[in-house]
Design an enzyme around this catalytic site. Sequence first.
Site, PDB file in Angstrom:
ATOM      1  CE  LYS A  13       6.187 -19.698  61.414  1.00 17.03           C
ATOM      2  NZ  LYS A  13       6.655 -21.211  61.198  1.00 17.03           N
ATOM      3  NE  ARG A  88       0.690 -19.344  56.911  1.00 18.74           N
ATOM      4  CZ  ARG A  88       1.371 -19.552  58.649  1.00 18.74           C
ATOM      5  NH1 ARG A  88       1.308 -18.623  59.233  1.00 18.74           N
ATOM      6  NH2 ARG A  88       1.443 -20.964  59.086  1.00 18.74           N
ATOM      7  NE  ARG A 127       3.745 -27.377  67.132  1.00 18.61           N
ATOM      8  CZ  ARG A 127       3.360 -26.265  66.298  1.00 18.61           C
ATOM      9  NH1 ARG A 127       4.032 -25.501  66.640  1.00 18.61           N
ATOM     10  NH2 ARG A 127       2.747 -26.596  65.193  1.00 18.61           N
ATOM     11  NE  ARG A 156      -0.403 -24.509  66.778  1.00 13.01           N
ATOM     12  CZ  ARG A 156       0.566 -24.022  65.753  1.00 13.01           C
ATOM     13  NH1 ARG A 156       1.056 -23.284  65.950  1.00 13.01           N
ATOM     14  NH2 ARG A 156      -0.091 -24.139  64.555  1.00 13.01           N
ATOM     15  NE  ARG A 167       0.444 -26.611  60.213  1.00 14.29           N
ATOM     16  CZ  ARG A 167       1.002 -26.516  61.726  1.00 14.29           C
ATOM     17  NH1 ARG A 167       0.325 -27.694  61.877  1.00 14.29           N
ATOM     18  NH2 ARG A 167       1.672 -26.057  61.653  1.00 14.29           N
TER      19      ARG A 167
END
Length: 209
Positions: A13, A88, A127, A156, A167
């Site tokens: 996203k 969400r 990431r 993160r 998640r």
Amino acid sequence: MRMILVGPPGAGKGTQAARLVETYAIPHISTGDMFRAAVKAGTELGKRADEYMQQGALVPDSLVIDMVLERIQQPDCASGFMLDGFPRTTPQAQALDQALSAAGIELDAVVLIEVPDELIEDRIIHRRQDPETGAIYHLINNPPTDEAVRARLVHRKDDTAEACRARLEKYHAETAPIVPFYGAKGLLKRVDGVGSPDDVEVRIKAALA
Ligand code: AP5
Ligand code: MG
């Protein structure tokens, strides 16, 4: 263009939003980025959100909804916006729907970036983000070429295997149910998120054309 990007964690996203907002000249509104900025700034909202985010849980609707509804009333959203990571939950989708109806505004599209669960963990674990530019990298598939950028990359706090699983579970339980909500409104565009970021961008633009 008023649009929403939906998809599981690591679907791409943020990667796609960075490309699309240039094309459509609209602000990129990522609730995850807003919360991370609040955490960094040490605000009350940041302190409350941080607890949930680190565990891979959702921040309560009451903290999210007002923040977004206020943000989309800012002047830079007058001709459009891209929501990334909001709504969400079903209450978030309903609150957005009511606020837009009351303002006489309609959404143009809701793009669902579909990526199978088994590809998610690799994307999340590898990431890294450049804290200066916000650019998103993947250590193996898309590493930065500049050594100075590589040296300042950050990971993160919620990009652990454990938080990633939480998640993903939250996505299936809480977020996936908003997909039929937008399908019933005729706004939903399903896009295959497997392939290079360039391939996915082409598919999204074709779906929006
Ligand atoms: P948020 O920041 O929104 O996280 P997320 O939805 O889990 O999504 P990500 O940002 O992890 O992934 P992405 O889809 O943006 O993928 P990216 O482009 O980075 O939310 C974080 C937390 O904040 C939540 O868990 C929750 O606690 C809270 N929160 C936020 N919004 C909320 C809300 N509305 N309500 C309640 N709580 C909320 O890409 C991922 C990786 O894959 C990168 O390494 C990238 O390089 C790579 N990649 C991208 N595209 C491709 C591709 N095509 N092929 C291969 N690799 C790719
Ligand atoms: Mg993101």
